[in-house]
Design a protein around this motif. Structure first.
Motif, PDB file in Angstrom:
ATOM      1  N   LEU A  95       0.868  -1.176   0.000  1.00  0.00           N
ATOM      2  CA  LEU A  95       0.000   0.000   0.000  1.00  0.00           C
ATOM      3  C   LEU A  95       0.906   1.229   0.000  1.00  0.00           C
ATOM      4  O   LEU A  95       1.823   1.323   0.816  1.00  0.00           O
ATOM      5  CB  LEU A  95      -0.895  -0.003   1.232  1.00  0.00           C
ATOM      6  CG  LEU A  95      -1.808  -1.228   1.361  1.00  0.00           C
ATOM      7  CD1 LEU A  95      -2.543  -1.197   2.691  1.00  0.00           C
ATOM      8  CD2 LEU A  95      -2.766  -1.307   0.197  1.00  0.00           C
ATOM      9  N   VAL A  96       0.650   2.140  -0.899  1.00  0.00           N
ATOM     10  CA  VAL A  96       1.560   3.278  -1.091  1.00  0.00           C
ATOM     11  C   VAL A  96       1.272   4.372  -0.062  1.00  0.00           C
ATOM     12  O   VAL A  96       0.143   4.842   0.061  1.00  0.00           O
ATOM     13  CB  VAL A  96       1.447   3.825  -2.531  1.00  0.00           C
ATOM     14  CG1 VAL A  96       2.292   5.083  -2.703  1.00  0.00           C
ATOM     15  CG2 VAL A  96       1.872   2.745  -3.525  1.00  0.00           C
ATOM     16  N   TRP A  97       2.319   4.740   0.649  1.00  0.00           N
ATOM     17  CA  TRP A  97       2.252   5.887   1.545  1.00  0.00           C
ATOM     18  C   TRP A  97       2.428   7.181   0.761  1.00  0.00           C
ATOM     19  O   TRP A  97       1.785   8.178   1.006  1.00  0.00           O
ATOM     20  CB  TRP A  97       3.373   5.822   2.593  1.00  0.00           C
ATOM     21  CG  TRP A  97       3.102   4.996   3.804  1.00  0.00           C
ATOM     22  CD1 TRP A  97       1.905   4.819   4.439  1.00  0.00           C
ATOM     23  CD2 TRP A  97       4.064   4.262   4.557  1.00  0.00           C
ATOM     24  NE1 TRP A  97       2.074   4.023   5.538  1.00  0.00           N
ATOM     25  CE2 TRP A  97       3.387   3.662   5.633  1.00  0.00           C
ATOM     26  CE3 TRP A  97       5.434   4.050   4.426  1.00  0.00           C
ATOM     27  CZ2 TRP A  97       4.039   2.867   6.578  1.00  0.00           C
ATOM     28  CZ3 TRP A  97       6.081   3.254   5.356  1.00  0.00           C
ATOM     29  CH2 TRP A  97       5.374   2.674   6.418  1.00  0.00           C
ATOM     30  N   HIS A  98       3.371   7.137  -0.212  1.00  0.00           N
ATOM     31  CA  HIS A  98       3.743   8.362  -0.917  1.00  0.00           C
ATOM     32  C   HIS A  98       4.454   7.992  -2.222  1.00  0.00           C
ATOM     33  O   HIS A  98       5.220   7.028  -2.261  1.00  0.00           O
ATOM     34  CB  HIS A  98       4.698   9.170  -0.032  1.00  0.00           C
ATOM     35  CG  HIS A  98       5.049  10.501  -0.608  1.00  0.00           C
ATOM     36  ND1 HIS A  98       4.189  11.580  -0.569  1.00  0.00           N
ATOM     37  CD2 HIS A  98       6.167  10.929  -1.234  1.00  0.00           C
ATOM     38  CE1 HIS A  98       4.772  12.617  -1.143  1.00  0.00           C
ATOM     39  NE2 HIS A  98       5.969  12.242  -1.557  1.00  0.00           N
ATOM     40  N   ALA A  99       4.209   8.770  -3.256  1.00  0.00           N
ATOM     41  CA  ALA A  99       4.907   8.590  -4.531  1.00  0.00           C
ATOM     42  C   ALA A  99       5.220   9.962  -5.113  1.00  0.00           C
ATOM     43  O   ALA A  99       4.306  10.755  -5.339  1.00  0.00           O
ATOM     44  CB  ALA A  99       4.066   7.779  -5.499  1.00  0.00           C
ATOM     45  N   ASP A 100       6.504  10.233  -5.307  1.00  0.00           N
ATOM     46  CA  ASP A 100       6.957  11.428  -6.013  1.00  0.00           C
ATOM     47  C   ASP A 100       7.389  10.988  -7.403  1.00  0.00           C
ATOM     48  O   ASP A 100       8.286  10.141  -7.529  1.00  0.00           O
ATOM     49  CB  ASP A 100       8.175  12.065  -5.314  1.00  0.00           C
ATOM     50  CG  ASP A 100       7.807  13.023  -4.215  1.00  0.00           C
ATOM     51  OD1 ASP A 100       6.690  13.559  -4.235  1.00  0.00           O
ATOM     52  OD2 ASP A 100       8.650  13.238  -3.318  1.00  0.00           O
ATOM     53  N   LEU A 101       6.778  11.539  -8.440  1.00  0.00           N
ATOM     54  CA  LEU A 101       7.110  11.185  -9.816  1.00  0.00           C
ATOM     55  C   LEU A 101       7.425  12.455 -10.592  1.00  0.00           C
ATOM     56  O   LEU A 101       6.638  13.399 -10.559  1.00  0.00           O
ATOM     57  CB  LEU A 101       5.941  10.460 -10.489  1.00  0.00           C
ATOM     58  CG  LEU A 101       5.338   9.266  -9.743  1.00  0.00           C
ATOM     59  CD1 LEU A 101       4.147   8.720 -10.516  1.00  0.00           C
ATOM     60  CD2 LEU A 101       6.379   8.190  -9.507  1.00  0.00           C
ATOM     61  N   THR A 102       8.549  12.459 -11.269  1.00  0.00           N
ATOM     62  CA  THR A 102       8.883  13.599 -12.118  1.00  0.00           C
ATOM     63  C   THR A 102       8.359  13.330 -13.531  1.00  0.00           C
ATOM     64  O   THR A 102       7.896  12.222 -13.838  1.00  0.00           O
ATOM     65  CB  THR A 102      10.408  13.838 -12.162  1.00  0.00           C
ATOM     66  OG1 THR A 102      11.026  12.751 -12.872  1.00  0.00           O
ATOM     67  CG2 THR A 102      10.992  13.961 -10.755  1.00  0.00           C
ATOM     68  N   ALA A 103       8.454  14.311 -14.380  1.00  0.00           N
ATOM     69  CA  ALA A 103       7.984  14.163 -15.758  1.00  0.00           C
ATOM     70  C   ALA A 103       8.940  13.353 -16.624  1.00  0.00           C
ATOM     71  O   ALA A 103       8.583  12.968 -17.733  1.00  0.00           O
ATOM     72  CB  ALA A 103       7.778  15.548 -16.376  1.00  0.00           C
ATOM     73  N   ASP A 104      10.156  13.054 -16.121  1.00  0.00           N
ATOM     74  CA  ASP A 104      11.197  12.401 -16.937  1.00  0.00           C
ATOM     75  C   ASP A 104      11.343  10.913 -16.674  1.00  0.00           C
ATOM     76  O   ASP A 104      12.429  10.368 -16.841  1.00  0.00           O
ATOM     77  CB  ASP A 104      12.559  13.035 -16.644  1.00  0.00           C
ATOM     78  CG  ASP A 104      12.638  14.496 -16.968  1.00  0.00           C
ATOM     79  OD1 ASP A 104      11.625  15.086 -17.345  1.00  0.00           O
ATOM     80  OD2 ASP A 104      13.739  15.045 -16.829  1.00  0.00           O
ATOM     81  N   ALA A 146      10.284   8.308  -6.611  1.00  0.00           N
ATOM     82  CA  ALA A 146      10.537   7.738  -5.289  1.00  0.00           C
ATOM     83  C   ALA A 146       9.199   7.287  -4.720  1.00  0.00           C
ATOM     84  O   ALA A 146       8.287   8.100  -4.555  1.00  0.00           O
ATOM     85  CB  ALA A 146      11.207   8.758  -4.374  1.00  0.00           C
ATOM     86  N   VAL A 147       9.089   5.991  -4.469  1.00  0.00           N
ATOM     87  CA  VAL A 147       7.861   5.402  -3.953  1.00  0.00           C
ATOM     88  C   VAL A 147       8.146   4.830  -2.575  1.00  0.00           C
ATOM     89  O   VAL A 147       9.119   4.098  -2.385  1.00  0.00           O
ATOM     90  CB  VAL A 147       7.344   4.285  -4.891  1.00  0.00           C
ATOM     91  CG1 VAL A 147       6.105   3.608  -4.319  1.00  0.00           C
ATOM     92  CG2 VAL A 147       7.070   4.832  -6.292  1.00  0.00           C
ATOM     93  N   ALA A 148       7.294   5.157  -1.624  1.00  0.00           N
ATOM     94  CA  ALA A 148       7.379   4.620  -0.266  1.00  0.00           C
ATOM     95  C   ALA A 148       6.061   3.912   0.026  1.00  0.00           C
ATOM     96  O   ALA A 148       4.988   4.489  -0.152  1.00  0.00           O
ATOM     97  CB  ALA A 148       7.617   5.744   0.738  1.00  0.00           C
ATOM     98  N   ALA A 149       6.153   2.659   0.470  1.00  0.00           N
ATOM     99  CA  ALA A 149       4.939   1.878   0.674  1.00  0.00           C
ATOM    100  C   ALA A 149       5.167   0.845   1.776  1.00  0.00           C
ATOM    101  O   ALA A 149       6.295   0.654   2.225  1.00  0.00           O
ATOM    102  CB  ALA A 149       4.552   1.198  -0.635  1.00  0.00           C
ATOM    103  N   PHE A 150       4.065   0.180   2.174  1.00  0.00           N
ATOM    104  CA  PHE A 150       4.212  -0.841   3.209  1.00  0.00           C
ATOM    105  C   PHE A 150       3.270  -2.011   2.969  1.00  0.00           C
ATOM    106  O   PHE A 150       2.260  -1.893   2.269  1.00  0.00           O
ATOM    107  CB  PHE A 150       4.005  -0.236   4.602  1.00  0.00           C
ATOM    108  CG  PHE A 150       2.560  -0.032   4.993  1.00  0.00           C
ATOM    109  CD1 PHE A 150       1.987  -0.812   5.987  1.00  0.00           C
ATOM    110  CD2 PHE A 150       1.782   0.938   4.390  1.00  0.00           C
ATOM    111  CE1 PHE A 150       0.659  -0.628   6.356  1.00  0.00           C
ATOM    112  CE2 PHE A 150       0.463   1.142   4.767  1.00  0.00           C
ATOM    113  CZ  PHE A 150      -0.113   0.347   5.753  1.00  0.00           C
TER     114      PHE A 150
END
Length: 188
Positions: A95-104, A146-150
């Motif tokens: 389950l994803v806590w946080h996802a930062d995705l850039t356009a590249d 950067a994906v953080a999940a548990f």
């Protein structure tokens, strides 16, 4: 969101150019797949990147917007073909806590993944908050995602990061991969 990965350990003498070719040929087939935020086609080589102890792996990593995407893919002819060719994998989900995705994201050449146990009776909010800070730090350091999940079934957390160049592998628990292709949603 749901993060997902399965991995196939291949023999030490396996010709990894077979995996590279498969990624080149099959990778674009998932471009625009419903509910898919991204799929990173990943491989690791036993003798690759100067990382001791690495196995030959084919280990795609997915970020899904919703469970319907997971079901749609695992029920698809594409997944049936993978299992026919490589075997029936254990599919890990988080389950994803946080996802930062850039356009590249398409510029990714390497990925790192670190799975760590969460101790019983831990402060999950503190784990989540720390993972969000770590994801932001990775983006500031040049990461493309950067994906953080548990996983509350196995009580573990995962940090997954896509990089535009070979990163420093900071721990023995960190797996380094090369990225052959990144599938993204349809534009527009």
């Amino acid at each position: 969101m749901i993060a997902m990965q399965y991995s196939f350990v291949l023999p030490a003498d396996y010709d990894m150019t077979v995996i590279d070719r498969r990624i080149r040929e099959k990778g674009p087939l998932l471009d625009g797949f419903p509910c898919l935020r991204f799929k990173a086609y990943l491989a690791a080589r036993k003798q690759g990147a100067g990382v001791p102890g690495t196995e030959n792996l084919y280990a795609p990593f997915y970020l899904w917007d919703e469970p319907a995407g997971v079901d749609g893919f695992l029920s698809s002819p594409g997944f049936a073909a993978v299992t026919r060719d490589f075997g029936w994998p254990s599919v890990q989900t988080w389950l994803v806590w946080h996802a930062d995705l850039t356009a590249d994201l398409k510029a990714a050449t390497h990925a790192t993944r670190e799975v760590v146990p969460i101790a019983a009776y831990s402060d999950l909010a503190a784990h989540r908050d720390g993972a969000i800070v770590d994801a932001g730090s990775a983006i500031e350091a040049g990461a493309l995602a950067a994906v953080a999940a548990f996983d509350p079934t196995r009580w573990s957390s995962v940090k997954f990061t896509l990089w535009p160049k070979l990163p420093t592998v900071s721990t023995e628990t960190m797996q380094l991969y090369t990225v052959g292709h990144v599938s993204l949603p349809k534009e527009g």
